[in-house]
Every structure is written in C-alpha cells, then in structure tokens.
Motif scaffolding. Structure first.
Motif, short mmCIF file in Angstrom:
data_model
loop_
_atom_site.label_atom_id
_atom_site.label_comp_id
_atom_site.label_asym_id
_atom_site.label_seq_id
_atom_site.Cartn_x
_atom_site.Cartn_y
_atom_site.Cartn_z
N TYR A 156 8.10 9.19 -6.01
CA TYR A 156 9.11 9.10 -5.12
C TYR A 156 9.16 7.17 -5.37
N TRP B 266 -2.01 10.21 -1.57
CA TRP B 266 -0.57 9.24 -2.03
C TRP B 266 -1.30 8.28 -2.73
N GLY B 267 -1.17 7.22 -3.82
CA GLY B 267 -1.17 6.23 -4.59
C GLY B 267 -1.04 5.14 -3.70
N LEU B 268 -1.25 3.70 -4.55
CA LEU B 268 -1.26 2.02 -4.01
C LEU B 268 -0.10 2.02 -4.31
N PHE C 156 11.90 10.42 3.70
CA PHE C 156 11.50 10.29 4.25
C PHE C 156 12.57 9.34 5.07
N GLY C 157 12.10 8.66 6.43
CA GLY C 157 13.61 7.86 7.09
C GLY C 157 13.39 6.30 6.72
N ALA C 158 14.17 6.03 6.86
CA ALA C 158 14.16 4.23 6.30
C ALA C 158 12.93 3.74 7.39
N LEU D 63 9.15 15.94 0.48
CA LEU D 63 9.67 14.55 1.33
C LEU D 63 10.40 14.22 2.23
N GLN E 287 -6.79 8.13 -0.79
CA GLN E 287 -5.91 7.49 -1.63
C GLN E 287 -6.24 8.68 -2.68
N GLN F 3 4.12 14.61 -7.36
CA GLN F 3 5.45 14.60 -7.27
C GLN F 3 5.57 12.52 -7.42
N HIS G 223 12.58 10.89 -3.03
CA HIS G 223 12.21 11.59 -4.10
C HIS G 223 12.36 11.24 -5.74
N LEU H 96 6.68 5.10 9.08
CA LEU H 96 7.15 5.88 8.81
C LEU H 96 7.43 7.35 8.80
N LEU I 12 -0.64 16.12 1.03
CA LEU I 12 -0.11 15.36 -0.07
C LEU I 12 -1.02 14.31 -0.06
N ARG J 228 12.60 -0.17 2.23
CA ARG J 228 13.55 1.04 2.79
C ARG J 228 12.05 2.14 2.48
N GLY J 229 12.71 3.18 3.36
CA GLY J 229 11.29 4.60 3.26
C GLY J 229 11.72 5.10 1.70
N LEU J 230 10.67 6.11 1.03
CA LEU J 230 10.76 6.62 -0.34
C LEU J 230 11.30 7.50 -0.55
N PHE K 106 5.24 5.59 -6.05
CA PHE K 106 4.87 6.38 -5.60
C PHE K 106 4.65 7.50 -6.70
N GLN L 48 10.45 3.37 -3.51
CA GLN L 48 10.65 3.14 -2.86
C GLN L 48 11.13 1.44 -2.95
N GLN M 165 1.21 -1.27 0.12
CA GLN M 165 -0.08 -0.13 -0.40
C GLN M 165 0.89 1.19 0.19
N GLY M 166 0.30 2.46 -0.40
CA GLY M 166 0.82 3.93 -0.14
C GLY M 166 0.93 4.03 1.10
N PRO M 167 1.67 5.28 1.43
CA PRO M 167 1.57 5.60 2.89
C PRO M 167 0.36 6.60 3.55
#
Lengths: 117, 111
Positions: B35, B101-103, A108-110, A106, B2, B33, B45, A91, B99, B41-43, B88, B37, A41-43
């Motif tokens: 991103y 976000w999409g899936l 992001f952290g890990a 943005l 979303q 935007q 940009h 996150l 913001l 890990r995190g996203l 994303f 991932q 899924q997205g955030p």
C-alpha cells in the motif's frame, strides 16, 4: 463511487472530553475496519466488523473506546474520556471480505486526525 | 502486533531513478500486499501477490515474493516526484485472514 468517507477530518479536544468518529464504507463492502495510526508507524487494528458483528476487537481498549456498526453499514468509533496518548490518526477501511473476493484488499478513508490537549 | 518489517526506513532518490524497498515477515502467509500512503491521506492498495506467486507487475511497479526467505520487494521504476509517499507491506495469514502491517518505508523522490 465516493469511496470510504470519514468525518471529521480533524478534531482537537481537551483531555477527558469525549470524541466520536464516523465512517461510511463503500457500498456492498461487508467488512469494516477501524485502525489507529501513530506518526511514522503502520496501522494498528482496533476493531473489525463482518456486517454488524464485531469479529475482532481484541486490540480495542474497551475501558474508554467503543464502536458500533448499526445495520451493517455506517460505523462510529467513540473515545470517552480521551487521554493525551490517544492523539493519532483514526483510519476506517472497508473490503468485500476474504471469502467474497479471495483476498482482503482494503479501501481506506482519508482518516480523522485527533489531537488531545 | 506488527509482523512486517520494511527496509530501508527512509529512502531518498532523484526523479527517474528506481526505488527498491523490502519487506520481511515472520510466519507463513496466504498473500502479501503493498500500500502507498501520501502525507495526510489514507492508504491506497497497490498490488497483491499470493504465496504461490513469485513476481507480479503493475505499470511501473514490480513485486517479488520469496517465501523461503519470508521476504518481498517492491520496485518502482522511473520514479516521479508524485511517488513520494510512505509504502507499507501487509501480510495475511491463517484462517482469519487478519492483515499484519509493517512500519513502512518513507520514499522521497526529488525533482
């Protein structure tokens, strides 16, 4: 520049236990976000801070979730008590903020992966 | 909530091929935007395109925006195994610039 630092990276707890996540944003970033991300899924936004003020916490389940951002820098997100459905990645992200940079980009952290058993 | 919907949900290509993924959204936006991932890990940009722009480039990335169709596409040219990740889109709209976000699209680039 260390980037956005989160801890712990992984946490396994039993249901009904408390858990806390910590985030240190990029220096100078006034805006801080906590997101929840389920697999595939997205955030999903939980809470957004502008400095120390929570400006959007409409998606935060306030019966069990709490967050704080003291002095407008570091932030903690707490869950008490945790439920099975809270298993996800949490996150943290930060940004300069729209009015300072013209866009909400943005960093992001890990992430902190929570498993509730 | 979303707003964005990426398609395809999953894409598998060979190294060297181009990868195209699309994002559709529902309301008027200020900017969009993309991103990336990587697993676990995190996203990160990648690129931002404003509502008055139609195309932007960044290295091997090309983003287009069609506000009349409320859609955007991300093209990665000459893909590499390291491009394997989820991608994303996120849209910003309204006065609070929240913001949405999409899936995501899961891209696998096979060596």
């Amino acid at each position: 520049e260390a980037g956005v630092v989160q801890s712990p990276r992984y946490k396994i707890i039993e249901k009904k236990q408390p858990v806390a996540f910590w985030c240190n944003p990029i220096s100078g970033h006034n805006t801080l976000y906590w997101y929840l991300q389920n697999l595939g899924q997205g955030p999903e936004l939980l809470i957004r801070y502008e400095n120390e003020e929570a400006v959007d916490d409409s998606q935060l389940p306030k019966d069990r979730f709490s967050a704080e951002r003291l002095k407008g820098v570091d932030s903690t997100l707490k869950i008490q008590p945790a439920e099975l459905g809270d298993s996800a990645v949490y996150l943290c992200a930060s940004s300069l903020g729209y009015y300072r940079s013209g866009a909400n980009v943005l960093t992001f952290g890990a992430g902190s992966r929570l498993t509730v058993l | 909530s979303q707003q964005g919907e990426e398609d395809p949900q999953a894409l598998s290509i060979q190294e060297g091929e181009n990868a195209t993924m699309n994002c559709s959204y529902k309301t008027s936006i200020n900017n969009l935007q993309w991103y990336r991932q990587n697993s676990g890990r995190g996203l990160v940009h990648l690129i931002l395109i404003r509502s008055n722009e139609r195309e932007k480039h960044s290295g091997r990335l090309r983003v287009t925006l069609d506000t009349s169709k409320k859609s955007s596409s991300l093209l990665i040219t000459a893909s590499r195994a390291a491009d394997t990740a989820s991608y994303f889109c996120a849209t910003s709209a309204g006065n609070n610039r929240k913001l949405i976000w999409g899936l995501g699209t899961s891209l696998a680039v096979n060596p």
